[in-house]
Scaffold this active site. Structure first.
Site, PDB file in Angstrom:
ATOM      1  N   ARG A 116       0.915  -0.887   0.189  1.00 10.78           N
ATOM      2  CA  ARG A 116      -0.129  -0.207  -0.028  1.00 10.78           C
ATOM      3  C   ARG A 116       0.887   1.340   0.310  1.00 10.78           C
ATOM      4  O   ARG A 116       1.649   1.090   0.561  1.00 10.78           O
ATOM      5  CB  ARG A 116      -1.187  -0.301   1.001  1.00 10.78           C
ATOM      6  CG  ARG A 116      -1.791  -1.196   1.287  1.00 10.78           C
ATOM      7  CD  ARG A 116      -2.887  -0.582   2.680  1.00 10.78           C
ATOM      8  NE  ARG A 116      -2.387  -1.219   3.608  1.00 10.78           N
ATOM      9  CZ  ARG A 116      -1.708   0.035   4.401  1.00 10.78           C
ATOM     10  NH1 ARG A 116      -2.392   0.918   4.111  1.00 10.78           N
ATOM     11  NH2 ARG A 116      -0.966  -0.819   5.623  1.00 10.78           N
ATOM     12  N   LYS A 154      -9.146  -2.298   0.766  1.00 10.62           N
ATOM     13  CA  LYS A 154      -8.617  -1.660   2.169  1.00 10.62           C
ATOM     14  C   LYS A 154      -9.619   0.078   1.987  1.00 10.62           C
ATOM     15  O   LYS A 154      -9.955   0.282   2.363  1.00 10.62           O
ATOM     16  CB  LYS A 154      -7.208  -1.540   2.708  1.00 10.62           C
ATOM     17  CG  LYS A 154      -6.585  -2.335   3.191  1.00 10.62           C
ATOM     18  CD  LYS A 154      -6.999  -2.589   4.118  1.00 10.62           C
ATOM     19  CE  LYS A 154      -6.561  -3.860   4.828  1.00 10.62           C
ATOM     20  NZ  LYS A 154      -7.094  -4.956   6.052  1.00 10.62           N
ATOM     21  N   HIS A 174     -10.362  -4.436  12.757  1.00 11.10           N
ATOM     22  CA  HIS A 174      -9.216  -5.305  12.228  1.00 11.10           C
ATOM     23  C   HIS A 174      -9.182  -5.901  13.136  1.00 11.10           C
ATOM     24  O   HIS A 174      -8.166  -5.710  13.841  1.00 11.10           O
ATOM     25  CB  HIS A 174      -8.573  -4.106  11.938  1.00 11.10           C
ATOM     26  CG  HIS A 174      -7.527  -4.307  11.445  1.00 11.10           C
ATOM     27  ND1 HIS A 174      -5.931  -4.513  11.330  1.00 11.10           N
ATOM     28  CD2 HIS A 174      -6.983  -5.701  10.070  1.00 11.10           C
ATOM     29  CE1 HIS A 174      -5.190  -4.583  10.191  1.00 11.10           C
ATOM     30  NE2 HIS A 174      -5.932  -5.644   9.655  1.00 11.10           N
ATOM     31  N   SER A 201       0.661  -6.761  12.422  1.00 13.06           N
ATOM     32  CA  SER A 201       1.209  -7.809  11.277  1.00 13.06           C
ATOM     33  C   SER A 201       2.890  -8.674  12.812  1.00 13.06           C
ATOM     34  O   SER A 201       3.482  -7.786  13.312  1.00 13.06           O
ATOM     35  CB  SER A 201       2.733  -7.242  10.085  1.00 13.06           C
ATOM     36  OG  SER A 201       3.333  -7.293  10.374  1.00 13.06           O
ATOM     37  N   LYS A 209      -1.830 -13.386  14.839  1.00 12.42           N
ATOM     38  CA  LYS A 209      -3.482 -12.941  14.960  1.00 12.42           C
ATOM     39  C   LYS A 209      -3.853 -14.296  13.723  1.00 12.42           C
ATOM     40  O   LYS A 209      -5.153 -15.207  14.034  1.00 12.42           O
ATOM     41  CB  LYS A 209      -3.841 -11.856  14.333  1.00 12.42           C
ATOM     42  CG  LYS A 209      -5.159 -11.712  13.879  1.00 12.42           C
ATOM     43  CD  LYS A 209      -5.091  -9.843  13.279  1.00 12.42           C
ATOM     44  CE  LYS A 209      -4.873  -9.464  11.967  1.00 12.42           C
ATOM     45  NZ  LYS A 209      -5.079  -9.564  11.076  1.00 12.42           N
ATOM     46  N   THR A 210      -3.184 -14.002  12.417  1.00 18.41           N
ATOM     47  CA  THR A 210      -3.729 -15.472  11.210  1.00 18.41           C
ATOM     48  C   THR A 210      -3.465 -16.475  12.044  1.00 18.41           C
ATOM     49  O   THR A 210      -4.211 -18.078  12.294  1.00 18.41           O
ATOM     50  CB  THR A 210      -2.955 -15.320  10.259  1.00 18.41           C
ATOM     51  OG1 THR A 210      -3.703 -13.515   9.778  1.00 18.41           O
ATOM     52  CG2 THR A 210      -3.626 -16.352   9.207  1.00 18.41           C
ATOM     53  N   ASP A 218      -9.781 -11.212   8.379  1.00 16.53           N
ATOM     54  CA  ASP A 218      -8.966  -9.172   9.038  1.00 16.53           C
ATOM     55  C   ASP A 218     -10.431  -8.360   8.934  1.00 16.53           C
ATOM     56  O   ASP A 218      -9.643  -7.631  10.132  1.00 16.53           O
ATOM     57  CB  ASP A 218      -8.067  -9.378   7.487  1.00 16.53           C
ATOM     58  CG  ASP A 218      -7.863  -8.174   7.018  1.00 16.53           C
ATOM     59  OD1 ASP A 218      -6.452  -8.219   8.789  1.00 16.53           O
ATOM     60  OD2 ASP A 218      -7.722  -7.735   6.396  1.00 16.53           O
ATOM     61  N   ARG A 225       1.304 -12.836  -1.137  1.00 20.09           N
ATOM     62  CA  ARG A 225      -0.301 -12.411  -0.383  1.00 20.09           C
ATOM     63  C   ARG A 225      -0.082 -14.023  -1.208  1.00 20.09           C
ATOM     64  O   ARG A 225      -0.087 -13.379  -2.940  1.00 20.09           O
ATOM     65  CB  ARG A 225      -0.740 -11.430  -0.174  1.00 20.09           C
ATOM     66  CG  ARG A 225      -0.092 -10.256   0.066  1.00 20.09           C
ATOM     67  CD  ARG A 225      -0.710 -10.866   1.424  1.00 20.09           C
ATOM     68  NE  ARG A 225      -0.434  -9.455   2.568  1.00 20.09           N
ATOM     69  CZ  ARG A 225      -0.493  -8.835   3.410  1.00 20.09           C
ATOM     70  NH1 ARG A 225      -1.668  -9.453   3.993  1.00 20.09           N
ATOM     71  NH2 ARG A 225      -0.202  -8.037   4.067  1.00 20.09           N
TER      72      ARG A 225
END
Length: 531
Positions: free
Chosen positions: A54, A197, A216, A239, A243-244, A258, A323
């Site tokens: 981004r 996003k 988020h 990051s 979390k994932t 997410d 990704r």
């Protein structure tokens, strides 16, 4: 056959408009027109061009009287006037009208029908169309026939640059959002994550106006006896915090990885897909994501062998930010529809590289607000041995880059939900223990999993705690299967005075960061932070 769509309202005059094409058609165009490759798993690998992430410095929001007082202006939301927005919008429309064909993706954001937004994407690349086919909720043919006017439109002309001589432009990249027109314009970047996003940023504006908290975070739900739904957990984290990984639990159903909303009826996923990092991906470590990489999945900026078509997930030759974008139903234990009841546990994940925070702390509601507004984690500056000073990072609400309103608006919504539904809040440190990075060691993933399992089981609700002398945290001192000494950082360090010194340095960073929110947060929340 996809239903015909009239694009005259968007000033699009291209003779060939491909609406909601199936993945197979988009594969063909991506391979023949964009240089994509089909890899051994059946996924499609494609490059995003010069931008592989981004561009937050080039994100703009139109300043208009109707919304001006409600937008959190500053380094996240850079203001532009409506005239500049319209110039960029016209530039995007003109570019799209020079193409021999364009793609339209109509879909939905928000699994709760009461909060659902109709999204339309106009783009010139099959890559972008397939990406958003995966990331939005996919409509049925009947949905398309009744779609009508969209609620939010993305004009993606990312192959065409912004004009840096246009007033208020700072580069040849511009990502512009007009809240009143409900439109996003993308120029000068082909990175597909800007669309994902962009939708999330709009939902950060749209949902709170309806009394719904936009978040988020990832979310999962236990499987009760007989296969029914069980307790729900939310995982907030930046990051590198896990979390994932921690929300992908084979014993629980994934609601989303997410973006979520929390309304009067419970939580819901905003997206129809997942956008997983795949650098260093291995089947043994993350089998759910590994198995999701198949026909229909977009692999972004990965390296693969041109002969065998095998992907080298270890390679960062193009970018570290490789990704995979795939529909959520590619995850075997995903819950469909992606909705659930009210959370029982809200977990804030932090990777504390200074090694001073407890592995797990039970938070009061005021502490939950403080740590939600702080959004702390730490990133290690490098990988050389002996580096002991971490890079401290704060991202308010664990979502600073995508917030539109002031962070305290989201914090107040979270506080109200926690109280109303008697949800527990926890701070879980997945970072270092026994010393800072370079001296101590990373808390073992198996230890963190036991902590999370104990939270899910309710075993920590009444577990013994000890009050941390610097941060005021109630550190849990007994977790099934975890050595007690690990749970108290002061005891895990060889030198307690060194722990105290490091803790006070980090506490000072917390206090400095929180000054921006102190007045709006209130004295009780400020007092819940470190002394």
């Amino acid at each position: 056959m996809p239903v015909h769509v009239d694009l005259s309202a968007h000033e699009i005059t291209v003779p060939v408009v491909i609406r909601n094409a199936p993945p197979g058609r988009l594969y063909e165009d991506a391979v023949t027109r964009e240089g994509a490759g089909i890899v051994s798993s059946g996924a499609i690998a494609i490059r995003s061009g010069a931008k592989t992430g981004r561009s937050p410095a080039d994100k703009h929001v139109v300043r208009r009287p109707e919304s001006e007082s409600q937008v959190w202006w500053g380094p996240v939301n850079h203001p532009i006037d409506e005239h500049t927005f319209l110039l960029n919008r016209q530039r995007a429309v003109d570019y799209l009208n020079t193409r021999d064909q364009i793609y339209v993706v109509d879909g939905f954001a928000g699994w709760d029908p009461a909060c659902r937004v109709k999204v339309r994407v106009l783009c010139a690349r099959a890559y972008h169309a397939l990406f958003m086919h995966n990331m939005l909720m996919r409509p049925t043919l009947d949905d398309l026939e009744r779609f009508g006017a969209p609620d939010f439109v993305i004009y993606n002309a990312g192959q065409f640059p912004a004009n840096p001589y246009t007033a208020q432009m700072t580069s040849r990249t511009s990502i512009d959002l007009c809240l009143e027109r409900r439109e996003q314009v993308i120029l000068g970047t082909e990175y597909a994550g800007e669309m994902k996003k962009g939708v999330f940023t709009f939902m950060h504006w749209f949902l709170p106006a309806r009394g719904v908290l936009s978040m988020h975070c990832s979310a999962n739900e236990s499987l009760a006896d007989g296969g029914g739904g069980g307790d729900v957990a939310l995982f907030f984290g930046l990051s590198g915090t896990g979390k994932t990984t921690l929300s992908a639990d084979p014993a629980r159903r994934l609601i989303g990885d997410d973006e979520h909303g929390w309304g009067d009826d419970g939580i819901f996923n905003i997206e129809g897909g997942c956008y997983a990092k795949c650098i260093h991906l291995a089947e043994a470590k993350e089998p759910e994501i590994w198995r999701a990489i198949r026909f229909g999945t977009v692999l972004e900026n990965v390296v693969y062998d041109p002969a065998t078509r095998a992907v080298d997930f270890e390679s960062s030759a193009i970018t570290e930010n490789t990704r995979a974008a795939y529909p959520i139903d590619f995850i075997a234990n995903a819950k469909l529809p992606c909705t659930a009841g009210h959370p029982r546990n809200v977990i804030f994940l932090t990777c504390d590289a200074s090694g001073v925070l407890p592995p797990v702390s039970r938070l009061s509601h005021e502490q939950a607000m403080y740590h939600f507004l702080s959004g702390y984690t730490a990133r290690v500056a490098g990988t050389e041995m002996g580096i002991v000073e971490p890079q401290v990072a704060f991202s308010t609400c664990f979502s600073a880059a995508f917030l539109v309103r002031h962070p305290t608006e989201y914090a107040r919504l979270l506080a109200a939900r926690l109280r109303r539904h008697e949800a527990r809040a926890w701070l879980v440190n997945t970072g270092w223990t026994g010393g800072a990075y370079g001296v101590g060691r990373r808390i073992d993933l198996s230890v963190t999993r036991r902590i999370i399992d104990a939270i899910h089981a309710g075993a920590l609700d009444v577990a013994p705690v000890t009050r941390d002398s610097v941060f005021g945290l109630d550190a849990v001192t007994a977790v099934p299967g975890v050595v007690d000494r690990v749970l108290e950082p002061r005891l895990a360090w060889a030198d307690e005075a060194a722990w105290e010194s490091a803790a006070r340095r980090l506490a000072a960073r917390f206090r400095d960061n929180f000054q921006a929110y102190a007045a709006a947060a209130g004295a009780d929340v400020v007092a819940a932070g470190p002394a």
